[in-house]
Scaffold this active site. Structure first.
Site, PDB file in Angstrom:
ATOM      1  N   SER A  47     -29.064  11.969 -11.994  1.00  0.00           N
ATOM      2  CA  SER A  47     -28.451  10.642 -12.055  1.00  0.00           C
ATOM      3  C   SER A  47     -28.120  10.235 -13.493  1.00  0.00           C
ATOM      4  CB  SER A  47     -29.404   9.602 -11.466  1.00  0.00           C
ATOM      5  OG  SER A  47     -29.793   9.967 -10.162  1.00  0.00           O
TER       6      SER A  47
HETATM    7  N1  SAH Z   1     -33.919  12.238  -8.752  1.00  0.00           N
HETATM    8  C1  SAH Z   1     -33.067  13.360  -9.084  1.00  0.00           C
HETATM    9  C2  SAH Z   1     -31.637  13.199  -8.648  1.00  0.00           C
HETATM   10  C3  SAH Z   1     -31.520  13.273  -7.186  1.00  0.00           C
HETATM   11  S1  SAH Z   1     -30.087  14.047  -6.532  1.00  0.00           S
HETATM   12  C4  SAH Z   1     -33.136  13.685 -10.552  1.00  0.00           C
HETATM   13  O1  SAH Z   1     -33.820  12.997 -11.306  1.00  0.00           O
HETATM   14  O2  SAH Z   1     -32.521  14.681 -10.944  1.00  0.00           O
HETATM   15  C5  SAH Z   1     -30.553  13.878  -4.821  1.00  0.00           C
HETATM   16  C6  SAH Z   1     -31.521  14.930  -4.347  1.00  0.00           C
HETATM   17  O3  SAH Z   1     -31.975  14.540  -3.054  1.00  0.00           O
HETATM   18  C7  SAH Z   1     -30.879  16.299  -4.162  1.00  0.00           C
HETATM   19  O4  SAH Z   1     -31.609  17.264  -4.869  1.00  0.00           O
HETATM   20  C8  SAH Z   1     -30.941  16.526  -2.657  1.00  0.00           C
HETATM   21  O5  SAH Z   1     -31.143  17.889  -2.304  1.00  0.00           O
HETATM   22  C9  SAH Z   1     -32.145  15.684  -2.269  1.00  0.00           C
HETATM   23  N2  SAH Z   1     -32.222  15.291  -0.865  1.00  0.00           N
HETATM   24  C10 SAH Z   1     -31.207  14.956  -0.004  1.00  0.00           C
HETATM   25  N3  SAH Z   1     -31.700  14.623   1.210  1.00  0.00           N
HETATM   26  C11 SAH Z   1     -33.054  14.740   1.119  1.00  0.00           C
HETATM   27  C12 SAH Z   1     -34.123  14.546   2.056  1.00  0.00           C
HETATM   28  N4  SAH Z   1     -33.911  14.166   3.318  1.00  0.00           N
HETATM   29  N5  SAH Z   1     -35.401  14.764   1.618  1.00  0.00           N
HETATM   30  C13 SAH Z   1     -35.642  15.155   0.341  1.00  0.00           C
HETATM   31  N6  SAH Z   1     -34.665  15.366  -0.571  1.00  0.00           N
HETATM   32  C14 SAH Z   1     -33.392  15.165  -0.188  1.00  0.00           C
END
Ligand code: SAH
Length: 209
Positions: free
Chosen positions: A60
């Site tokens: 992000s």
């Molecule tokens: N917090 C992260 C950015 C998140 S990007 C950082 O600091 O880099 C969103 C992430 O959520 C992705 O890696 C994606 O694979 C994950 N994601 C999507 N759906 C999800 C779910 N149901 N449970 C866990 N993770 C999930």
């Protein structure tokens, strides 16, 4: 070089936009964001936008990480669930703020990679779990705070159920573009506060959701 870029990021993108929580500012000054992006794009790690981390996922924008961290109103020692580990950067920021962090990631390769990186960088206390965060993490509940960094079309109930009374949950809600919201669980129900519009990758979950 990275120290200088990081300092500039905090003053120009974070403080200048009104983030005041000293613990957030201190954590963003400390965590080496360039270690959480792809090696070939490290020099861009402190710029004012989200970035690809491979496997179709993103880290992000620094300001969004800061605003969500501030909205959590964290106190040291609080137990936090992050849903969507991604690169591990947000988890490292929360750990640096003194939280006890559990983070769950649905893409197995990302969960493995981020767990290894967090351990290497000294955030070995962060527990990384591979799984579907839509369901929360019942075996570790309750949590003082929940932060969701992938976007569900509407608020998932299980993580809300796993929040203590008085607890806060910060998440983007909606499709395509989302509202970043803070939910507070009170005895008389859930109170919602909207922050601003964001764009996160969708939260992945089973059929019919
Ligand atoms: N917090 C992260 C950015 C998140 S990007 C950082 O600091 O880099 C969103 C992430 O959520 C992705 O890696 C994606 O694979 C994950 N994601 C999507 N759906 C999800 C779910 N149901 N449970 C866990 N993770 C999930």
């Amino acid at each position: 070089m990275y120290d200088r870029l990081r300092e500039r990021m905090v003053s120009a993108q974070i403080e200048a936009r009104g983030i005041e929580d000293p613990a957030v500012l201190k954590a963003l000054r400390k965590v080496e964001r360039h270690r959480f992006v792809l090696e070939e794009s490290r020099e861009h790690a402190y710029e004012d936008h989200a970035m690809s981390i491979g496997l179709g996922q993103t880290i992000s924008q620094p300001y969004v990480v800061a605003a969500m961290s501030e909205a959590l109103e964290l106190e040291a020692g609080m137990k936090v669930l992050e849903i969507g580990t991604g690169s591990g950067y947000q988890a490292a920021v929360l750990a640096e703020m003194g939280a006890v962090v559990h983070t769950i990631e649905i893409v197995p390769d990302l969960a493995r990679r981020s767990a290894a990186l967090l351990a290497e960088l000294g955030y070995g206390s962060v527990k990384v779990v591979e799984g579907d965060g839509y369901l929360g993490l019942p075996e570790e509940a309750p949590f003082d705070r929940v932060i969701i960094t992938a976007a569900p079309p509407k608020t998932p109930q299980p993580p809300l159920d796993q929040l203590v009374e008085g607890g806060l949950m910060v998440l983007p809600v909606g499709e395509h573009r989302q509202d970043l919201v803070v939910l507070k669980k009170t005895p008389s129900g859930v109170v919602r506060r909207d922050l601003f519009r964001v764009r996160f990758v969708p939260m992945v979950h089973g059929k019919g959701y």
